[in-house]
Design a protein around this motif. Structure first.
Motif, PDB file in Angstrom:
ATOM      1  N   THR A  73       0.938  -1.080   0.111  1.00 45.76           N
ATOM      2  CA  THR A  73       0.096  -0.078   0.036  1.00 45.76           C
ATOM      3  C   THR A  73       0.840   1.322  -0.073  1.00 45.76           C
ATOM      4  O   THR A  73       2.056   1.214   0.009  1.00 45.76           O
ATOM      5  CB  THR A  73      -0.789   0.007   1.287  1.00 45.76           C
ATOM      6  OG1 THR A  73      -0.290   0.020   2.439  1.00 45.76           O
ATOM      7  CG2 THR A  73      -1.833  -1.297   1.298  1.00 45.76           C
ATOM      8  N   TRP A 120      -1.388  -5.639   1.245  1.00 48.52           N
ATOM      9  CA  TRP A 120      -2.625  -5.470   0.840  1.00 48.52           C
ATOM     10  C   TRP A 120      -3.597  -6.345   1.258  1.00 48.52           C
ATOM     11  O   TRP A 120      -3.325  -7.532   1.538  1.00 48.52           O
ATOM     12  CB  TRP A 120      -2.871  -5.282  -0.762  1.00 48.52           C
ATOM     13  CG  TRP A 120      -2.496  -4.251  -1.412  1.00 48.52           C
ATOM     14  CD1 TRP A 120      -0.981  -4.137  -2.104  1.00 48.52           C
ATOM     15  CD2 TRP A 120      -2.805  -2.963  -1.725  1.00 48.52           C
ATOM     16  NE1 TRP A 120      -0.761  -2.858  -2.668  1.00 48.52           N
ATOM     17  CE2 TRP A 120      -2.044  -2.208  -2.463  1.00 48.52           C
ATOM     18  CE3 TRP A 120      -3.982  -2.617  -1.169  1.00 48.52           C
ATOM     19  CZ2 TRP A 120      -2.226  -0.744  -2.893  1.00 48.52           C
ATOM     20  CZ3 TRP A 120      -4.344  -1.068  -1.663  1.00 48.52           C
ATOM     21  CH2 TRP A 120      -3.505  -0.291  -2.341  1.00 48.52           C
ATOM     22  N   THR A 121      -4.990  -5.896   1.675  1.00 44.88           N
ATOM     23  CA  THR A 121      -5.849  -6.870   1.674  1.00 44.88           C
ATOM     24  C   THR A 121      -6.652  -6.685   0.688  1.00 44.88           C
ATOM     25  O   THR A 121      -6.500  -6.078  -0.149  1.00 44.88           O
ATOM     26  CB  THR A 121      -6.989  -6.643   3.021  1.00 44.88           C
ATOM     27  OG1 THR A 121      -7.456  -5.385   2.658  1.00 44.88           O
ATOM     28  CG2 THR A 121      -5.902  -6.174   4.076  1.00 44.88           C
ATOM     29  N   GLY A 138      -9.231  -4.165   0.417  1.00 39.02           N
ATOM     30  CA  GLY A 138      -8.357  -2.755   0.296  1.00 39.02           C
ATOM     31  C   GLY A 138      -7.877  -2.618  -1.107  1.00 39.02           C
ATOM     32  O   GLY A 138      -8.068  -1.489  -1.719  1.00 39.02           O
ATOM     33  N   THR A 161      -9.135   0.515  -3.912  1.00 39.52           N
ATOM     34  CA  THR A 161      -8.091   1.490  -4.514  1.00 39.52           C
ATOM     35  C   THR A 161      -7.999   1.386  -5.766  1.00 39.52           C
ATOM     36  O   THR A 161      -7.859   2.035  -6.583  1.00 39.52           O
ATOM     37  CB  THR A 161      -6.782   1.156  -3.443  1.00 39.52           C
ATOM     38  OG1 THR A 161      -7.016   1.205  -2.208  1.00 39.52           O
ATOM     39  CG2 THR A 161      -5.714   2.032  -3.915  1.00 39.52           C
TER      40      THR A 161
END
Length: 357
Positions: free
Chosen positions: A267, A273-274, A277, A281
């Motif tokens: 990120t 990262w999830t 998420g 994004t």
């Protein structure tokens, strides 16, 4: 000694005086456990509740759904798949939780299930297909274990049909993304366009998977019926543009005296990262770049297209992306190369070179 009891469902409540308390249940929808968590009495109440549940005859589909959620077939699914199943299973249980198991063998039952799917399909055909597939999978699981005597949901066909023929990233889309999207997402696009892998596999890709020449990873996505994972190992030669980007990033960590992070993609704040998420994004980045109607998953088909236009054979493409030969052929035939002018131009150029010899 504190024992971790499987399946205990916790619900937090805020009282009128503002104090927050947590109620514990033997399972979601099960009886409440009145004793203090961790106490011998709590454990006894938990065991007693499950003993009663085991002795209760399975008469409705609600019991089948609960048994499936407690099975290894469900708990061994990927976290995101479990989350998706749980969300849709709530809707299925609302509709059919009290449906008698004895009625599954009635020939009219299939029509009732299909009518429900059609009603859901008026809002979203894809959702209707997915929920029906989950129901069919659970009934198939239950049939194998003798919990039901019939599965009236097998082989229903699909409501939703989409070729996504036009959903391919063009050079202009790629350029726009690099120019306008946040810089920390550029490597994600490059990784996708040079490996043809899925979002989940790429955001979890560790530095140890890259040795300077190849990326080695184990894919973790279904390839057959819904929810059935069959991981596949792929070894991908790393093209020069991607290799230069990875080597430069790796050298930057070394120069700064920093250890390599757990994953290659990070990120903006430097965290792994999830799935949710990254998806959110990425969607915002595409909107900012003016890339409309395209998803991250479309990059996978784009790679198949680009490799084919470059002259790669079906087996070569499948080796890189991890598709089956049949899937690559289907993509090229019906999904991404429908009369693609670039493919036609490449073919004519090959013919021209051949005729000059």
């Amino acid at each position: 000694m504190r024992v971790n009891l499987k399946g205990v469902h916790r619900v937090r409540k805020t009282l009128a005086n503002g104090r927050t308390i947590t109620y514990h249940y033997a399972w979601r929808g099960g009886p409440r456990l009145e004793a203090d968590p961790g106490s011998p009495e709590f454990h006894q109440q938990y065991v007693a509740a499950h003993d009663v549940q085991k002795q209760r005859p399975i008469e409705t589909l609600a019991a089948v759904f609960l048994a499936f959620e407690q099975s290894s077939d469900f708990t061994s699914l990927a976290a995101r798949t479990r989350k998706d199943y749980a969300k849709h299973l709530k809707h299925i249980e609302t509709e059919f939780g009290d449906f008698p198991i004895s009625a599954l063998a009635d020939r009219r039952t299939r029509g009732e299930f299909l009518a429900w799917r059609d009603r859901v399909g008026t809002a979203s055909q894809r959702t209707a297909d997915y929920r029906f597939a989950i129901l069919a999978r659970i009934l198939s699981w239950a049939l194998d274990r003798g919990l039901v005597t019939a599965n009236p949901c097998k082989r229903p066909g699909r409501l939703y049909r989409s070729t996504r023929a036009e959903f391919v990233w063009k050079d202009a889309d790629e350029t726009a993304f690099y120019e306008r999207a946040p810089e920390h997402l550029h490597l994600a696009l490059k990784l996708a366009l040079w490996t043809g892998q899925r979002q989940g596999d790429l955001i979890a890709l560790p530095w140890g998977a890259y040795d300077g020449r190849y990326i080695r990873l184990t894919q973790n996505k279904s390839r057959s019926k819904v929810g059935k994972r069959t991981p596949k190992r792929v070894v991908i030669p790393v093209g020069a543009p991607l290799r230069e980007a990875l080597d430069a990033l790796k050298a930057g960590y070394e120069t700064a005296g920093m250890p390599l992070p757990a994953t290659i993609l990070l990120t903006e704040r430097g965290h792994s990262w999830t799935s949710d998420g990254f998806r959110a994004t990425w969607r915002k980045a595409c909107a900012k770049a003016g890339v409309e109607g395209l998803t991250f998953h479309d990059l996978r088909g784009t790679v198949v297209t680009r490799l084919a236009i470059a002259g790669a054979s079906v087996p070569q493409i499948a080796t890189i992306t991890g598709h089956s030969l049949k899937d690559v052929e289907a993509i090229l035939d019906a999904h991404y190369l429908m009369r693609d002018p670039e493919m036609a131009e490449a073919a004519i150029s090959m013919l021209e070179r051949d005729r000059k010899l």
